[in-house]
Scaffold this motif. Structure first.
Motif, PDB file in Angstrom:
ATOM      1  N   MET A   1      50.055  17.533  37.505  1.00  0.00           N
ATOM      2  CA  MET A   1      49.027  18.092  38.342  1.00  0.00           C
ATOM      3  C   MET A   1      49.601  19.186  39.238  1.00  0.00           C
ATOM      4  N   LEU A   2      50.789  18.951  39.724  1.00  0.00           N
ATOM      5  CA  LEU A   2      51.432  19.971  40.545  1.00  0.00           C
ATOM      6  C   LEU A   2      51.711  21.223  39.719  1.00  0.00           C
ATOM      7  N   GLU A   3      52.019  21.024  38.443  1.00  0.00           N
ATOM      8  CA  GLU A   3      52.264  22.164  37.553  1.00  0.00           C
ATOM      9  C   GLU A   3      51.011  23.041  37.444  1.00  0.00           C
ATOM     10  N   TRP A   4      49.841  22.412  37.318  1.00  0.00           N
ATOM     11  CA  TRP A   4      48.600  23.173  37.226  1.00  0.00           C
ATOM     12  C   TRP A   4      48.326  23.918  38.528  1.00  0.00           C
ATOM     13  N   ALA A   5      48.625  23.296  39.659  1.00  0.00           N
ATOM     14  CA  ALA A   5      48.430  23.955  40.943  1.00  0.00           C
ATOM     15  C   ALA A   5      49.308  25.197  41.043  1.00  0.00           C
ATOM     16  N   LEU A   6      50.548  25.081  40.571  1.00  0.00           N
ATOM     17  CA  LEU A   6      51.446  26.241  40.600  1.00  0.00           C
ATOM     18  C   LEU A   6      50.987  27.335  39.646  1.00  0.00           C
ATOM     19  N   ILE A   7      50.458  26.946  38.494  1.00  0.00           N
ATOM     20  CA  ILE A   7      49.942  27.938  37.544  1.00  0.00           C
ATOM     21  C   ILE A   7      48.779  28.711  38.160  1.00  0.00           C
ATOM     22  N   PHE A   8      47.844  28.000  38.785  1.00  0.00           N
ATOM     23  CA  PHE A   8      46.715  28.683  39.419  1.00  0.00           C
ATOM     24  C   PHE A   8      47.171  29.525  40.603  1.00  0.00           C
ATOM     25  N   LEU A   9      48.220  29.106  41.298  1.00  0.00           N
ATOM     26  CA  LEU A   9      48.762  29.913  42.385  1.00  0.00           C
ATOM     27  C   LEU A   9      49.310  31.235  41.855  1.00  0.00           C
ATOM     28  N   VAL A  10      50.030  31.179  40.753  1.00  0.00           N
ATOM     29  CA  VAL A  10      50.571  32.407  40.152  1.00  0.00           C
ATOM     30  C   VAL A  10      49.433  33.305  39.671  1.00  0.00           C
ATOM     31  N   ILE A  11      48.416  32.721  39.068  1.00  0.00           N
ATOM     32  CA  ILE A  11      47.257  33.507  38.627  1.00  0.00           C
ATOM     33  C   ILE A  11      46.606  34.194  39.825  1.00  0.00           C
ATOM     34  N   ALA A  12      46.464  33.465  40.928  1.00  0.00           N
ATOM     35  CA  ALA A  12      45.863  34.041  42.135  1.00  0.00           C
ATOM     36  C   ALA A  12      46.702  35.185  42.676  1.00  0.00           C
ATOM     37  N   LEU A  13      48.021  35.022  42.679  1.00  0.00           N
ATOM     38  CA  LEU A  13      48.893  36.086  43.193  1.00  0.00           C
ATOM     39  C   LEU A  13      48.833  37.335  42.325  1.00  0.00           C
ATOM     40  N   VAL A  14      48.868  37.141  41.013  1.00  0.00           N
ATOM     41  CA  VAL A  14      48.814  38.288  40.095  1.00  0.00           C
ATOM     42  C   VAL A  14      47.455  38.985  40.193  1.00  0.00           C
ATOM     43  N   ALA A  15      46.386  38.197  40.204  1.00  0.00           N
ATOM     44  CA  ALA A  15      45.049  38.788  40.298  1.00  0.00           C
ATOM     45  C   ALA A  15      44.867  39.531  41.622  1.00  0.00           C
ATOM     46  N   GLY A  16      45.393  38.962  42.686  1.00  0.00           N
ATOM     47  CA  GLY A  16      45.308  39.634  43.984  1.00  0.00           C
ATOM     48  C   GLY A  16      46.091  40.933  44.010  1.00  0.00           C
ATOM     49  N   ALA A  17      47.255  40.933  43.373  1.00  0.00           N
ATOM     50  CA  ALA A  17      48.074  42.146  43.340  1.00  0.00           C
ATOM     51  C   ALA A  17      47.411  43.244  42.511  1.00  0.00           C
ATOM     52  N   LEU A  18      46.640  42.839  41.503  1.00  0.00           N
ATOM     53  CA  LEU A  18      45.970  43.817  40.650  1.00  0.00           C
ATOM     54  C   LEU A  18      44.592  44.217  41.172  1.00  0.00           C
ATOM     55  N   GLY A  19      44.156  43.605  42.250  1.00  0.00           N
ATOM     56  CA  GLY A  19      42.898  43.996  42.871  1.00  0.00           C
ATOM     57  C   GLY A  19      41.698  43.167  42.456  1.00  0.00           C
ATOM     58  N   PHE A  20      41.888  42.127  41.688  1.00  0.00           N
ATOM     59  CA  PHE A  20      40.773  41.259  41.294  1.00  0.00           C
ATOM     60  C   PHE A  20      40.592  40.177  42.348  1.00  0.00           C
ATOM     61  N   THR A  21      39.959  40.552  43.446  1.00  0.00           N
ATOM     62  CA  THR A  21      39.888  39.641  44.584  1.00  0.00           C
ATOM     63  C   THR A  21      39.031  38.412  44.307  1.00  0.00           C
ATOM     64  N   GLY A  22      37.977  38.554  43.514  1.00  0.00           N
ATOM     65  CA  GLY A  22      37.129  37.409  43.197  1.00  0.00           C
ATOM     66  C   GLY A  22      37.872  36.367  42.383  1.00  0.00           C
TER      67      GLY A  22
END
Length: 57
Positions: A1-22
């Motif tokens: 479960m912690l692994e999934w949380a980290l995966i979604f955290l990385v997705i959020a960071l990458v999406a935020g860096a690319l401008g996909f705020t939603g």
């Protein structure tokens, strides 16, 4: 479960860096929920271990 949380955290960071705020906001919220579920399960299992309740070998 912690692994999934980290995966979604990385997705959020990458999406935020690319401008996909939603997408970043949604992925960060999912990561936060999964993290707190992980913490709750960890605390419950820790209390069971300290109290000696568990599988008997």
């Amino acid at each position: 479960m912690l692994e999934w949380a980290l995966i979604f955290l990385v997705i959020a960071l990458v999406a935020g860096a690319l401008g996909f705020t939603g997408v970043a906001k949604g992925a960060a919220q999912i990561a936060k929920i999964l993290f707190f579920i992980f913490i709750a399960i960890f605390v419950i299992l820790l209390l069971l271990a300290v109290l000696g309740i568990g599988a008997v070998a």
